[in-house]
Structures are given as C-alpha cells and as structure tokens.
Design a protein around this motif. Structure first.
Motif, PDB file in Angstrom:
ATOM      1  N   TRP A  58     123.444  93.849  23.312  1.00 20.91           N
ATOM      2  CA  TRP A  58     122.364  93.046  22.752  1.00 20.91           C
ATOM      3  C   TRP A  58     122.920  91.848  22.006  1.00 20.91           C
ATOM      4  O   TRP A  58     124.041  91.851  21.517  1.00 20.91           O
ATOM      5  CB  TRP A  58     121.443  93.876  21.866  1.00 20.91           C
ATOM      6  CG  TRP A  58     122.128  94.633  20.777  1.00 20.91           C
ATOM      7  CD1 TRP A  58     122.336  94.208  19.495  1.00 20.91           C
ATOM      8  CD2 TRP A  58     122.705  95.929  20.866  1.00 20.91           C
ATOM      9  NE1 TRP A  58     123.006  95.167  18.777  1.00 20.91           N
ATOM     10  CE2 TRP A  58     123.243  96.246  19.606  1.00 20.91           C
ATOM     11  CE3 TRP A  58     122.829  96.874  21.900  1.00 20.91           C
ATOM     12  CZ2 TRP A  58     123.889  97.449  19.344  1.00 20.91           C
ATOM     13  CZ3 TRP A  58     123.473  98.072  21.637  1.00 20.91           C
ATOM     14  CH2 TRP A  58     123.989  98.351  20.378  1.00 20.91           C
ATOM     15  N   VAL A  59     122.099  90.836  21.949  1.00 25.80           N
ATOM     16  CA  VAL A  59     122.446  89.574  21.306  1.00 25.80           C
ATOM     17  C   VAL A  59     122.420  89.761  19.784  1.00 25.80           C
ATOM     18  O   VAL A  59     121.506  90.389  19.243  1.00 25.80           O
ATOM     19  CB  VAL A  59     121.454  88.471  21.727  1.00 25.80           C
ATOM     20  CG1 VAL A  59     121.691  87.188  20.967  1.00 25.80           C
ATOM     21  CG2 VAL A  59     121.529  88.249  23.236  1.00 25.80           C
ATOM     22  N   VAL A  60     123.442  89.215  19.121  1.00 24.06           N
ATOM     23  CA  VAL A  60     123.508  89.180  17.659  1.00 24.06           C
ATOM     24  C   VAL A  60     123.770  87.736  17.232  1.00 24.06           C
ATOM     25  O   VAL A  60     123.956  86.862  18.084  1.00 24.06           O
ATOM     26  CB  VAL A  60     124.607  90.134  17.114  1.00 24.06           C
ATOM     27  CG1 VAL A  60     124.220  91.591  17.363  1.00 24.06           C
ATOM     28  CG2 VAL A  60     125.958  89.822  17.718  1.00 24.06           C
ATOM     29  N   ASP A  61     123.812  87.496  15.943  1.00 25.16           N
ATOM     30  CA  ASP A  61     123.985  86.129  15.448  1.00 25.16           C
ATOM     31  C   ASP A  61     125.199  85.421  16.037  1.00 25.16           C
ATOM     32  O   ASP A  61     125.141  84.244  16.338  1.00 25.16           O
ATOM     33  CB  ASP A  61     124.063  86.105  13.920  1.00 25.16           C
ATOM     34  CG  ASP A  61     122.708  86.328  13.270  1.00 25.16           C
ATOM     35  OD1 ASP A  61     121.681  86.161  13.945  1.00 25.16           O
ATOM     36  OD2 ASP A  61     122.693  86.678  12.075  1.00 25.16           O
ATOM     37  N   ALA A  74     120.122  84.604  31.717  1.00 24.36           N
ATOM     38  CA  ALA A  74     119.401  83.460  31.166  1.00 24.36           C
ATOM     39  C   ALA A  74     117.907  83.766  31.114  1.00 24.36           C
ATOM     40  O   ALA A  74     117.316  84.190  32.104  1.00 24.36           O
ATOM     41  CB  ALA A  74     119.664  82.213  32.013  1.00 24.36           C
ATOM     42  N   GLY A  75     117.313  83.592  29.953  1.00 26.87           N
ATOM     43  CA  GLY A  75     115.876  83.797  29.791  1.00 26.87           C
ATOM     44  C   GLY A  75     115.420  85.229  29.967  1.00 26.87           C
ATOM     45  O   GLY A  75     114.252  85.489  30.216  1.00 26.87           O
ATOM     46  N   SER A  76     116.337  86.189  29.816  1.00 29.24           N
ATOM     47  CA  SER A  76     116.010  87.594  30.095  1.00 29.24           C
ATOM     48  C   SER A  76     115.907  88.463  28.858  1.00 29.24           C
ATOM     49  O   SER A  76     116.139  89.656  28.915  1.00 29.24           O
ATOM     50  CB  SER A  76     117.069  88.185  31.027  1.00 29.24           C
ATOM     51  OG  SER A  76     117.100  87.494  32.247  1.00 29.24           O
ATOM     52  N   GLY A  77     115.610  87.894  27.724  1.00 32.19           N
ATOM     53  CA  GLY A  77     115.488  88.692  26.509  1.00 32.19           C
ATOM     54  C   GLY A  77     116.803  88.770  25.769  1.00 32.19           C
ATOM     55  O   GLY A  77     117.712  87.971  25.972  1.00 32.19           O
ATOM     56  N   VAL A  78     116.898  89.771  24.912  1.00 30.14           N
ATOM     57  CA  VAL A  78     118.071  89.871  24.050  1.00 30.14           C
ATOM     58  C   VAL A  78     118.830  91.193  24.210  1.00 30.14           C
ATOM     59  O   VAL A  78     119.831  91.402  23.541  1.00 30.14           O
ATOM     60  CB  VAL A  78     117.690  89.682  22.561  1.00 30.14           C
ATOM     61  CG1 VAL A  78     117.124  88.289  22.325  1.00 30.14           C
ATOM     62  CG2 VAL A  78     116.717  90.749  22.096  1.00 30.14           C
ATOM     63  N   ARG A  79     118.354  92.064  25.085  1.00 34.38           N
ATOM     64  CA  ARG A  79     118.990  93.378  25.194  1.00 34.38           C
ATOM     65  C   ARG A  79     118.969  93.851  26.636  1.00 34.38           C
ATOM     66  O   ARG A  79     117.987  93.660  27.350  1.00 34.38           O
ATOM     67  CB  ARG A  79     118.256  94.368  24.286  1.00 34.38           C
ATOM     68  CG  ARG A  79     118.933  95.706  24.145  1.00 34.38           C
ATOM     69  CD  ARG A  79     118.253  96.529  23.060  1.00 34.38           C
ATOM     70  NE  ARG A  79     118.867  97.839  22.986  1.00 34.38           N
ATOM     71  CZ  ARG A  79     119.338  98.390  21.895  1.00 34.38           C
ATOM     72  NH1 ARG A  79     119.253  97.758  20.746  1.00 34.38           N
ATOM     73  NH2 ARG A  79     119.885  99.583  21.924  1.00 34.38           N
ATOM     74  N   LEU A 166     128.649  89.914  22.399  1.00 35.33           N
ATOM     75  CA  LEU A 166     127.447  90.702  22.167  1.00 35.33           C
ATOM     76  C   LEU A 166     127.823  91.960  21.395  1.00 35.33           C
ATOM     77  O   LEU A 166     128.969  92.410  21.430  1.00 35.33           O
ATOM     78  CB  LEU A 166     126.799  91.114  23.492  1.00 35.33           C
ATOM     79  CG  LEU A 166     126.048  90.011  24.209  1.00 35.33           C
ATOM     80  CD1 LEU A 166     126.862  89.487  25.353  1.00 35.33           C
ATOM     81  CD2 LEU A 166     124.718  90.511  24.681  1.00 35.33           C
ATOM     82  N   ASP A 167     126.844  92.551  20.716  1.00 36.65           N
ATOM     83  CA  ASP A 167     127.052  93.868  20.135  1.00 36.65           C
ATOM     84  C   ASP A 167     126.776  94.865  21.248  1.00 36.65           C
ATOM     85  O   ASP A 167     126.074  94.544  22.231  1.00 36.65           O
ATOM     86  CB  ASP A 167     126.125  94.083  18.946  1.00 36.65           C
ATOM     87  CG  ASP A 167     126.706  95.047  17.929  1.00 36.65           C
ATOM     88  OD1 ASP A 167     127.745  95.685  18.212  1.00 36.65           O
ATOM     89  OD2 ASP A 167     126.120  95.171  16.832  1.00 36.65           O
TER      90      ASP A 167
END
Length: 183
Positions: A58-61, A74-79, A166-167
């Motif tokens: 998942w995406v983190v800062d 791309a454009g597919s959410g954060v996880r 990513l985490d």
C-alpha cells in the motif's frame, strides 16, 4: 468488515470461540503469550482463509510515483493484495468470522523499527458478542477499493514489493508455491 470505535477484530474460521486466551502461536516470532487482534487499518490483511498466502502493498507518504504506478498501477487506488490461482476456490468458499473485542486490553505490537502491525493483549478477552460472518471476501476487497490480484506465483511480485517504497505485509508466505527457478 472493520472494527467500530473502541473495538479491535479477531478473524477466524471458527464461529464458536467463547473467550480468547493468550497463547504462543506456532508461527509466532514472539515468545510471550498473546491474544491477537487488528484495528481498522490492518483488518483487510485478514480477509482471507487463515492458511492463504498473500502479499500486500500500500501507498504511504514516502511512496514514489514510479513505485505506485509500477506495483499498484496508475489510477488503481492505494492498496493491492496478491494471491495465487490455487487459492481462488478457498477464498470463494471460505466462511470467515470476525469477533469484535474491546480495545481496552490491547496494545500495538511491532517488529523493531517498524510500524505496529497488530494489537495484542496479555489477558483473557471475551468477545463483545457472537462471531459475525464476514461474507463474500471478494466483495470486501471491492467495497474497500483494494485490488485483489491473482498470480501464478507470489514471489516475483513479493520481491518487487519489498524493494519498493510502498509499505507491505506478507502473511503465510510459507504456504505459497516455491520460488520459480532463476533465468
């Protein structure tokens, strides 16, 4: 399926647990006896049959745009969660239950230098009510906006994830197919 305020969740395929007694899990790296649970942020990690190997990212800062686009899309959410084809039927037919537990006895636990990944209690904990069936595990992922990716083998994906910004979390990876032979 997420906990409400003041709750944590324990997921199980057993709908008849009356009380949770601290124990040392066979697979645990921890020597102390605990009751394990998760908060809202890590609940999706457990929307799977217990033994199902899964690789999650998942995406983190600090996640780079390049890593987000390359791994999540791309454009597919954060996880994104990834499983192997051999587990599709088990996920489709699993009967998974969530126990709502009072958050009070639980404290976060983390590996050294890492963010907390679970909540643990060192005392007996009784559920706030009967187990609740989680329902369709694919629908849980869809309604949370989490990609569920199905792969022939988890290891190439996992290797990319752990080298990224990513985490991530990998659960029951010992149950995944063996790593593919080198080039």
């Amino acid at each position: 399926m997420r906990p409400r305020a003041g709750e944590v969740l324990h997921f199980s395929e057993d709908p008849g647990i009356a009380r949770f007694v601290p124990h040392v899990a066979v697979t645990s790296r921890e020597a102390e006896a605990y009751v394990w649970a998760v908060g809202a942020d890590r609940a999706p990690d457990y929307w799977f049959p217990r033994q199902c190997p899964r690789a999650m990212a998942w995406v983190v800062d600090g996640t780079s745009d390049v890593d987000r686009d390359r791994i999540v899309g791309a454009g597919s959410g954060v996880r994104v969660h990834a499983i192997e084809y051999g587990w599709l039927e088990a996920i489709r037919t699993a009967r998974l239950y969530a126990y709502r537990l009072p958050a009070g006895p639980f404290q976060p636990i983390a590996s050294p230098g890492a963010e907390p990944h679970a909540m643990v209690a060192t005392e007996v904990v009784e559920p706030l009510g009967p187990a609740e069936e989680v329902g369709d595990l694919f629908a849980c992922h869809a309604s949370a906006g989490i990609q569920l990716r199905v792969l022939d083998n988890l290891w190439p994906f996992w290797d990319q994830v752990v080298e990224s910004t990513l985490d991530f979390s990998g659960i029951r990876l010992r149950n995944a197919k063996p790593r593919p032979a080198g080039p």
